[in-house]
Enzyme design. Structure first.
Site, short mmCIF file in Angstrom:
data_model
loop_
_atom_site.label_atom_id
_atom_site.label_comp_id
_atom_site.label_asym_id
_atom_site.label_seq_id
_atom_site.Cartn_x
_atom_site.Cartn_y
_atom_site.Cartn_z
N VAL A 15 0.83 -1.21 0.00
CA VAL A 15 0.00 0.00 0.00
C VAL A 15 0.86 1.25 0.00
CG1 VAL A 15 -1.79 1.28 1.23
CG2 VAL A 15 -1.86 -1.22 1.19
N GLU A 127 -10.13 6.07 6.80
CA GLU A 127 -11.04 5.40 5.86
C GLU A 127 -10.52 4.04 5.40
OE1 GLU A 127 -14.17 4.44 4.18
OE2 GLU A 127 -14.25 6.58 4.59
N VAL A 130 -11.01 0.00 7.11
CA VAL A 130 -12.10 -0.97 6.91
C VAL A 130 -12.52 -0.96 5.45
CG1 VAL A 130 -14.43 -1.69 7.57
CG2 VAL A 130 -12.92 -0.62 9.27
N ASP A 199 -9.12 -10.11 12.22
CA ASP A 199 -9.19 -8.97 11.32
C ASP A 199 -10.61 -8.41 11.25
OD1 ASP A 199 -7.97 -7.42 8.83
OD2 ASP A 199 -9.85 -8.32 8.14
N LYS A 203 -12.37 -4.66 12.61
CA LYS A 203 -13.19 -3.82 11.74
C LYS A 203 -14.59 -3.64 12.32
CE LYS A 203 -10.54 -5.25 7.69
NZ LYS A 203 -10.50 -6.12 6.49
#
Length: 430
Positions: A15, A127, A130, A199, A203
Site C-alpha cells: 500500500v 477510511e 475498513v 481482522d 473492523k
C-alpha cells in the site's frame, strides 16, 4: 497557492508503495484538490537499501525522527500496535494530522488517539482501515450523522470470503481451499488473523463505534473464525437455499424494558441466497447498513490490495491537507451515546443444528423437549434416514445465544443423540 503540505510516510509495502507512486504521478491534481502541493517529505522503512525504486534522499529507518521532523501530516501504513501507537500519539500531540489504515490499533486505542487529536486540533482520518477502497467510514461518520443507524451487517474480510465462496462453488473442504487461497495469494503465509476472525473483529469494533456513537473495542466483539466449517456445512446450507459467509454484525438491541445496547459480533452464518450479501463472492467486501430515515444501503467493492487501499489513503490525505490549508478541522470522535455493549450470551440469534440420532420412534419428541426446557422455539425440522442412520436438522427462532448454546450442550447428553454434527448461526431472515 499556499505553502506545501509536508507528508511523512511510515511504511512502504504494497500500500505504501502505491501511495508514494500516486503522490508523485498525480502531484498536480492532488495539489489542485488540496489547495496546496502535497509534498512527500520522508519515507520510513525498515531497510532503506531494499527500496531502490524510491528516491534515496527520502528514505530513513528512523520513523520516530521523521514523525518529529518538520512535517504536517503523518501517513501510517506499518500496522501493529507498538511502537506505532507512540509515534502517532506524538504526532497528534504536536498538532500534526494523522492518516492511518491500522485497524488493529484503532480497534484498541481509537479513544486515546481521538482525545489526542481533539486536544491539539489535529485531524485523525482512517477510511482505509475498513473495506479498502469502499467509501464506508466517511458515510457512517458524516453522511449519516443526522440519521439513526440501527444495523451494520457485512463481509469485511476478503480472504475468508474467497475461501467460503470457493467451498460453495466447488464442494471442496476447508483445508484444501485454504491451501489454494495461499497459492493464489489471497491468504497470507500465516492466515490466522483472517481465518480466526481477528481482522474482521477489529473492523467490527470500528464500525460499531462510528455507527452507534459508542466506544467499542476489539475485546468487546464476540469472535469466531471459519476453521470449523466443512463441506457438510456448505451442503446443509445449500439444502436450505442458503450460503455461508463470515459476517461482522453490529446492531442496536432492545431489552424487555426498552433499554438499548450495542451488539458487535463476528462469526460464520447461513444467509438466504436471496440476500444482498449472498452474491458477494471471491475477495470482495460488502457492507449492508440499515438506518431509520435512509433505509437500506449497500456498499460494495475491493476490500484490500495496494491500489484500492491507496485510493482510500489518498482520499483522507487530500481531506486533511485541505483542512490545514483552509484552517478547518475534520469530524471529531462521536461517542456521546455511550451505550453498553451487550454480552454475546444475551444477544438474540438463531441456530441451525444438525444431529446424528438413533433411528427409532420418540427421538423427535425427546429432542423437542430439550428445546422447550430452554424456552427455545423451533422454526423448522428436517429428518433424513439412510443406511440405518438418521439425521435431524433443527432451525430455531430467535433466542438468547446462551440459551441456544445450553440447548446444544443438553442435546449432546441425550442417549438418542449420537453426535451433534454441526451448529451454525442463521442470519438475514428478519
Amino acid at each position: 497557492m499556499a505553502d506545501s503540505v509536508k507528508v511523512a510516510l511510515l511504511g512502504c509495502g504494497t500500500v505504501g508503495g502505491e501511495v508514494a507512486r500516486l503522490l508523485h504521478e498525480q502531484a498536480d491534481e492532488l495539489a489542485a484538490r488540496a489547495g496546496a502541493p502535497v509534498e512527500l517529505a520522508g519515507i520510513a522503512v525498515r531497510r532503506p537499501d531494499k527500496h531502490p525504486e524510491l528516491p534515496r534522499h527520502l528514505l530513513t529507518s528512523d520513523a520516530e525522527a521523521l514523525v518529529n521532523s518538520d512535517v504536517d501530516v503523518v501517513v501510517e501504513l506499518i500496522g501493529g500496535i507498538d511502537p506505532v501507537r507512540k509515534w502517532l500519539l506524538s504526532a497528534l500531540h504536536q498538532g500534526k494530522s494523522v492518516v492511518t489504515a491500522n485497524k488493529a490499533l484503532l480497534a484498541e486505542y481509537s479513544a486515546e488517539l481521538s482525545e489526542a487529536a481533539d486536544a491539539s486540533g489535529a485531524d485523525l482520518y482512517f477510511e482505509a482501515a475498513v473495506a479498502g477502497a469502499i467509501p464506508l467510514l466517511r458515510p457512517l461518520r458524516e453522511s449519516l450523522a443526522g440519521d439513526r443507524i440501527t444495523r451494520v451487517l457485512g463481509i469485511v474480510n476478503g480472504t475468508t470470503n474467497y475461501i467460503l465462496s470457493a467451498m460453495d462453488e466447488t464442494g471442496s473442504g476447508y483445508a484444501e481451499t485454504l491451501d489454494e487461497a495461499s497459492r493464489l495469494g489471497y491468504a497470507e503465509a500465516d492466515p490466522t488473523a483472517d481465518v480466526d476472525g481477528y481482522d474482521a473483529a477489529s473492523k467490527a469494533a470500528i464500525l460499531a463505534s462510528l455507527a452507534f456513537h459508542t466506544r467499542v473495542t476489539a475485546h468487546d466483539v464476540h469472535r469466531e473464525g471459519i476453521g470449523a466449517i466443512g463441506a457438510a456445512d456448505i451442503d446443509a446450507a445449500k439444502a436450505l437455499g442458503r450460503t455461508v459467509k463470515l459476517l461482522a454484525i453490529c446492531e442496536r438491541v432492545l431489552d424487555a424494558e426498552g433499554g438499548e445496547s450495542v451488539s458487535a459480533r463476528v462469526y460464520p452464518a447461513m444467509i438466504p441466497r436471496s440476500h444482498q450479501l449472498a452474491g458477494v463472492n471471491g475477495a470482495f467486501n460488502a457492507v449492508y447498513v440499515e438506518a431509520d430515515a435512509a433505509g437500506e444501503l449497500m456498499f460494495f467493492g475491493h476490500g484490500a490490495g495496494g491500489s484500492p487501499t491507496a485510493s482510500a489513503v489518498l482520499g483522507d490525505l487530500v481531506a486533511v491537507a485541505r483542512n490545514r490549508v483552509l484552517g478547518g478541522r475534520g469530524p471529531r470522535e462521536s461517542a456521546h451515546a455511550a451505550l453498553p455493549v451487550r454480552p454475546m450470551g444475551m444477544t438474540p440469534t438463531r441456530y441451525h443444528i444438525s444431529l446424528d440420532v438413533a433411528d427409532k420412534p420418540g427421538v423427535l419428541a425427546q429432542v423437542a423437549l430439550v428445546f422447550a426446557e430452554h424456552d427455545v422455539s423451533i422454526a423448522a425440522v428436517r429428518q433424513r434416514d439412510a443406511d440405518s442412520t438418521a439425521s435431524l436438522v433443527v432451525v430455531t427462532h430467535l433466542a438468547p445465544d446462551a440459551a441456544l448454546q445450553s440447548t446444544v450442550d443438553d442435546l449432546a447428553k441425550l442417549e438418542v443423540v449420537r453426535e451433534v454434527i454441526s451448529v451454525m448461526r442463521v442470519e438475514g431472515d428478519d
